[in-house]
Design an enzyme around this catalytic site. Structure first.
Site, short mmCIF file in Angstrom:
data_model
loop_
_atom_site.label_atom_id
_atom_site.label_comp_id
_atom_site.label_asym_id
_atom_site.label_seq_id
_atom_site.Cartn_x
_atom_site.Cartn_y
_atom_site.Cartn_z
N ARG A 266 57.94 54.97 52.66
CA ARG A 266 56.75 54.11 52.87
C ARG A 266 55.59 54.97 53.36
O ARG A 266 54.45 54.79 52.99
CB ARG A 266 57.06 52.97 53.85
CG ARG A 266 55.79 52.23 54.24
CD ARG A 266 55.98 50.86 54.90
NE ARG A 266 57.19 50.68 55.64
CZ ARG A 266 57.38 51.10 56.89
NH1 ARG A 266 56.44 51.76 57.55
NH2 ARG A 266 58.54 50.89 57.49
N TYR B 159 34.90 41.26 41.05
CA TYR B 159 36.21 40.79 40.59
C TYR B 159 36.63 39.55 41.40
O TYR B 159 36.53 39.55 42.63
CB TYR B 159 37.23 41.92 40.70
CG TYR B 159 38.64 41.47 40.44
CD1 TYR B 159 38.97 40.80 39.27
CD2 TYR B 159 39.65 41.71 41.37
CE1 TYR B 159 40.26 40.36 39.03
CE2 TYR B 159 40.95 41.29 41.14
CZ TYR B 159 41.25 40.60 39.97
OH TYR B 159 42.52 40.17 39.75
N ASP C 41 33.69 50.07 44.72
CA ASP C 41 34.81 49.86 43.80
C ASP C 41 34.41 50.49 42.47
O ASP C 41 33.52 50.00 41.77
CB ASP C 41 35.09 48.36 43.65
CG ASP C 41 36.34 48.08 42.82
OD1 ASP C 41 36.66 48.91 41.94
OD2 ASP C 41 36.99 47.04 43.04
N LYS D 178 43.78 50.28 35.69
CA LYS D 178 42.82 50.19 34.59
C LYS D 178 42.65 51.56 33.91
O LYS D 178 43.63 52.12 33.47
CB LYS D 178 41.52 49.60 35.13
CG LYS D 178 41.73 48.35 36.00
CD LYS D 178 42.29 47.20 35.21
CE LYS D 178 42.77 45.99 35.95
NZ LYS D 178 42.58 45.75 37.32
#
Ligand code: P1T
Length: 379
Positions: free
Chosen positions: A46, A98, A170, A195
């Protein structure tokens, strides 16, 4: 090192034990320690994983940044950035972004006493009206999703500095191939790696890139405490995708230009939103801060009727109706019912996301076939 060389080499060394040229997938949850706290820099996956480390270093190099951090999704990265905030803090965010970002801000973080202002970022004076001593972040998405507005990163960086707020960009729609916001004054860059960066529609992941060491420490603490970290196989897939990012982006830009011009010249198309048009309201900013205009665009069919948009969608054969973007294959989306359904109708319509708006992610296929597909569906 220039972009393509960095995409292929930055942060990547042959595996020291075998010489394997590709980064191994360290499919392990834990690492053996010689004695308590005597380890090789890795304790638990993690917190750190060697495949992830390579990807993080590569991403930092692509964004001309110092530090990279990967998350299990783009939303995981956005969540971690928002967790830098405290109750009473305020954020000024672009009003066209978004739907998932809007949702996490309004439905999750506003519950914890953080105030969000969604404003048009076309001019700095109107943004500054919403900035005050409590403003800790200015949140920019550029190009915006789905209206393809362009926000001047340098101008927003100056505003953020004036008020000692962080500028977050972003950079998902542009990818670091087209735009590197840290060089323009941003403090934090975030990506949905799902993306363009991974580029093959086979992985969901997110990232944060920053320069400041203390910001990195705070983000690492959030990342490790909250645990939205990706697995090594996904990191490998993103690394593999990045090796052709520059080639794919060149083709996305070439195909994007041809499709945007085709749509604009078609008698059944009303308006096409693409920053490469010289009469796009923010074309000059796009030209100054990007090195290409990308393969994302939105448009409306004449008459502005939802039925026509839905009929058009049903007739496409190559463009697949799906959420997401930036993959090698062309996609079409209906933002009002898909990616932006979480934004109240009145609010989304204010920025142009009407029921008739369609969004294209132009892929890297032969563009003649893509034009033919659109032509048949429109006719
Ligand atoms: O889907 P995920 O990897 O969690 O990334 C979220 C995200 C963040 N930022 C931007 C600009 C985005 O477009 C997205 C995800 N967007 C879509 C799924 C979409 O089709 O627009």
């Amino acid at each position: 090192m220039k972009f393509a060389t960095k995409a292929i080499h930055a942060g990547i060394e042959p595996d020291p034990t075998t010489g394997a040229i590709m980064t191994p997938i360290f499919q392990t949850s834990t690492y053996v320690q010689a004695a308590p706290a005597h380890h090789k820099g890795y304790e638990y996956s993690r917190t750190h994983n060697p495949t992830r480390t390579v990807l993080q270093d590569n991403l930092a190099a692509l964004e001309n940044g110092k530090h990279g951090l990967c998350f299990s999704t783009g939303m995981g990265a956005i969540d971690a950035i928002a967790k830098l905030l405290n109750p009473g803090d305020e954020v000024v965010a672009t009003d066209d972004l978004y739907g998932g970002t809007f949702r996490i801000f309004t439905k999750i973080f506003s519950k914890y006493g953080i105030k969000f202002h969604f404003v048009s970022m076309a001019d700095v004076a109107s943004v500054e009206q919403y900035v005050n001593k409590n403003t800790k972040m200015i949140w920019v998405e550029t190009p915006t999703n789905p209206m393809l507005n362009i926000i001047d990163i340098k101008v927003m960086a100056e505003l953020a500095k004036k008020y000692k707020a962080l500028l977050v960009v972003d950079n998902t729609f542009a990818s670091p191939y087209l735009q590197t916001p840290l060089a323009l004054g941003a403090d934090i860059v975030t990506h949905s790696l799902t993306k363009y960066i991974s580029g093959h529609s086979d992985v969901v992941m997110g990232a944060i890139i920053c320069n400041d060491d203390s910001l990195l420490e705070r983000l690492l603490f959030i990342q490790n405490s909250c645990g939205a970290t990706p697995g090594p196989m996904d990191c490998f897939l993103v690394l593999r995708g990045i090796k052709t990012l520059h080639l794919r982006m060149q083709r996305h830009c070439e195909n994007g230009k041809i499709i945007a011009e085709f749509l604009r010249s078609h008698p059944k198309v009303d308006k096409v939103y693409w920053p490469g048009f010289t009469d796009h309201p923010n074309h000059d900013i796009a030209k100054a801060q990007m090195c290409g205009f990308g393969g994302m665009m939105s448009f409306k069919i004449k008459g502005n009727k939802m039925e026509d948009a839905l009929m058009f969608l049903s007739r496409l054969k190559l463009f697949s109706l799906a959420e997401s973007l930036g993959g090698v294959e062309s996609l079409v989306g209906h933002p009002a019912t898909m990616t932006h359904a979480s934004i109240p109708k009145e609010q989304r319509e204010k920025v142009g996301v009407s029921d008739s708006l369609l969004r294209l992610s132009v892929g890297v296929e032969d563009v003649e076939d893509l034009v033919e597909d659109l032509k048949n569906a429109l006719n």
